[in-house]
Design an enzyme around this catalytic site. Structure first.
Site, PDB file in Angstrom:
ATOM      1  N   TYR A   1       0.868  -1.177   0.000  1.00  0.00           N
ATOM      2  CA  TYR A   1       0.000   0.000   0.000  1.00  0.00           C
ATOM      3  C   TYR A   1       0.913   1.238   0.000  1.00  0.00           C
ATOM      4  O   TYR A   1       1.743   1.381   0.881  1.00  0.00           O
ATOM      5  CB  TYR A   1      -0.917   0.048   1.218  1.00  0.00           C
ATOM      6  CG  TYR A   1      -1.974   1.123   1.010  1.00  0.00           C
ATOM      7  CD1 TYR A   1      -3.085   0.866   0.213  1.00  0.00           C
ATOM      8  CD2 TYR A   1      -1.811   2.398   1.553  1.00  0.00           C
ATOM      9  CE1 TYR A   1      -4.028   1.856  -0.017  1.00  0.00           C
ATOM     10  CE2 TYR A   1      -2.745   3.387   1.325  1.00  0.00           C
ATOM     11  CZ  TYR A   1      -3.854   3.113   0.542  1.00  0.00           C
ATOM     12  OH  TYR A   1      -4.789   4.093   0.298  1.00  0.00           O
ATOM     13  N   GLN A   2       0.722   2.090  -1.043  1.00  0.00           N
ATOM     14  CA  GLN A   2      -0.109   1.889  -2.215  1.00  0.00           C
ATOM     15  C   GLN A   2       0.425   0.754  -3.110  1.00  0.00           C
ATOM     16  O   GLN A   2       1.633   0.586  -3.208  1.00  0.00           O
ATOM     17  CB  GLN A   2      -0.101   3.172  -3.042  1.00  0.00           C
ATOM     18  CG  GLN A   2      -0.760   4.364  -2.421  1.00  0.00           C
ATOM     19  CD  GLN A   2      -2.219   4.447  -2.827  1.00  0.00           C
ATOM     20  OE1 GLN A   2      -2.626   4.018  -3.897  1.00  0.00           O
ATOM     21  NE2 GLN A   2      -3.022   4.982  -1.950  1.00  0.00           N
TER      22      GLN A   2
ATOM     23  N   HIS B   1      -3.756  -8.124  -4.994  1.00  0.00           N
ATOM     24  CA  HIS B   1      -2.754  -9.152  -5.230  1.00  0.00           C
ATOM     25  C   HIS B   1      -1.839  -9.232  -4.016  1.00  0.00           C
ATOM     26  O   HIS B   1      -1.685  -8.264  -3.263  1.00  0.00           O
ATOM     27  CB  HIS B   1      -1.946  -8.873  -6.502  1.00  0.00           C
ATOM     28  CG  HIS B   1      -1.276  -7.535  -6.521  1.00  0.00           C
ATOM     29  ND1 HIS B   1      -1.958  -6.348  -6.750  1.00  0.00           N
ATOM     30  CD2 HIS B   1       0.017  -7.171  -6.322  1.00  0.00           C
ATOM     31  CE1 HIS B   1      -1.111  -5.335  -6.697  1.00  0.00           C
ATOM     32  NE2 HIS B   1       0.091  -5.810  -6.432  1.00  0.00           N
ATOM     33  N   VAL B   2      -1.226 -10.387  -3.841  1.00  0.00           N
ATOM     34  CA  VAL B   2      -0.373 -10.651  -2.679  1.00  0.00           C
ATOM     35  C   VAL B   2       0.994 -11.114  -3.179  1.00  0.00           C
ATOM     36  O   VAL B   2       1.092 -11.911  -4.107  1.00  0.00           O
ATOM     37  CB  VAL B   2      -0.992 -11.724  -1.766  1.00  0.00           C
ATOM     38  CG1 VAL B   2      -0.061 -12.053  -0.592  1.00  0.00           C
ATOM     39  CG2 VAL B   2      -2.357 -11.261  -1.244  1.00  0.00           C
ATOM     40  N   HIS B   3       2.049 -10.612  -2.550  1.00  0.00           N
ATOM     41  CA  HIS B   3       3.423 -10.927  -2.921  1.00  0.00           C
ATOM     42  C   HIS B   3       3.954 -12.069  -2.055  1.00  0.00           C
ATOM     43  O   HIS B   3       3.789 -12.060  -0.834  1.00  0.00           O
ATOM     44  CB  HIS B   3       4.330  -9.709  -2.732  1.00  0.00           C
ATOM     45  CG  HIS B   3       3.884  -8.503  -3.493  1.00  0.00           C
ATOM     46  ND1 HIS B   3       4.542  -8.046  -4.620  1.00  0.00           N
ATOM     47  CD2 HIS B   3       2.839  -7.653  -3.296  1.00  0.00           C
ATOM     48  CE1 HIS B   3       3.928  -6.967  -5.078  1.00  0.00           C
ATOM     49  NE2 HIS B   3       2.894  -6.712  -4.293  1.00  0.00           N
TER      50      HIS B   3
END
Length: 334
Positions: free
Chosen positions: A261-262, A269-271
């Protein structure tokens, strides 16, 4: 992706005959010339260096292809060494030129063989003015965004800008990159696609970088998450960890799993990155661990609509101008 060459060493990009549409997501009859993958940088004319990162051994270049008006951003990154390439690097094919020799210590400039000397190339083409701003070197400012700031400043800005994310939908609809998918849960409410981020060349698990893109539309960022989305978040955490352990033999305790964020684009989506990889955007001013996000929503269902969130904006970012207009960030000093 292509290997870097001098602009005069290969064939130029030329106008292409329209190609017939195909159901497998490949090039279609109506696609413009830039839809065809590059095979070289023949005809590329550099305009200027937008930014460079000596520590990461990367450079961002603004340019054009001769005979075409569209602008391009090219990102060049030195690739890491791997166990497979080291025998070539440490061989008679690597030529050494001495820089300093003092007793038992020696520094040399080495010229390794071609198979060791590759670079990773990312191309944004055609690039918009926003891309040029995004990749340019600029002053950075820390913004403290309250819940009211999000509703009154950030959200109206996002709605007015209507950022293009068609490439995300192409992935979700299997029109592009389907061969790169590591895992998919097709459920429309709690499902996601897990695939390698473009920063990872898939050669070393210590550099692992995967992205989980949710199937559900309409969740722009961390700010939109409520307790209603806990089944989705739990599913991403559990099945993402399981898929990575099965595919790459990396246990959950060696993964960094987080949201930005941002975010760089406004579809949730997720890293997933290996702890050994110093991935960009993992600083405290941007990364939020998925496990923390889940816990916060379990404690307070609307936590992220109220929480003050810090993030960085760069000088030419239009959102920074909106925060300045609202008096939430000081004006630029002369």
């Amino acid at each position: 992706m292509a290997e870097k060459r001098k602009a005069d060493d290969a064939e130029p990009i030329t106008a292409q005959e329209p190609k017939k549409a195909k159901s497998d997501g490949t090039t279609t009859q109506e696609d413009p010339h830039w839809a065809t993958p590059l095979s070289s940088f023949q005809g590329f004319e550099m305009i200027k260096i937008l930014n460079d990162h000596p520590k990461n051994k990367s450079v961002f270049v603004h340019g054009k292809f001769r005979g075409h008006e569209e602008e391009a951003v090219v990102i060049l990154e030195k690739t890491p060494f791997s166990e497979e390439t080291l025998p070539f690097a440490l061989s008679g094919e690597t030529k050494l030129k001495v820089g300093l020799k003092n007793d038992i210590y020696g520094n040399y400039h080495g010229t390794p063989p071609a198979q060791v000397n590759g670079i990773k190339v990312s191309v944004v083409y055609p690039a918009t003015p926003k891309h040029l701003v995004k990749y340019s070197q600029q002053q950075t400012y820390l913004v403290q965004e309250t819940g009211d700031d999000y509703r009154n400043i950030t959200l109206p800005f996002l709605q007015a800008e209507a950022f293009r994310i068609q490439w995300v939908y192409n992935i979700l609809e299997h029109k592009q990159e389907s061969e790169r998918i590591v895992f998919e849960d097709p459920d429309k409410e709690t499902g996601f696609i897990l695939l390698p981020d473009m920063k990872w060349d898939l050669k070393q698990v210590n550099d692992l970088y995967l992205i989980a893109i949710v199937h559900k539309h309409g969740i722009k960022s961390l700010r939109d998450l409520t307790a209603e989305h806990l089944p989705l978040l739990h599913n991403i955490l559990k099945k993402g960890q399981e898929a990575i352990q099965e595919k790459f033999s990396i246990p959950p305790c060696k993964l960094r799993i987080y949201l930005h964020y941002q975010p760089s684009y406004y579809h949730l989506h997720v890293h997933f990155t290996h702890l050994n990889f110093d991935a960009p955007g993992t600083g405290v001013e941007r990364a939020h661990l998925l496990s923390d996000v889940i816990e916060h929503l379990e404690i307070m269902p609307d936590y992220y609509s109220k929480k003050t969130l810090a993030f960085c904006l760069r000088e030419n970012d239009q959102l920074l101008a909106e925060f300045r207009k609202a008096g939430r960030v000081p004006q630029k000093s002369e």
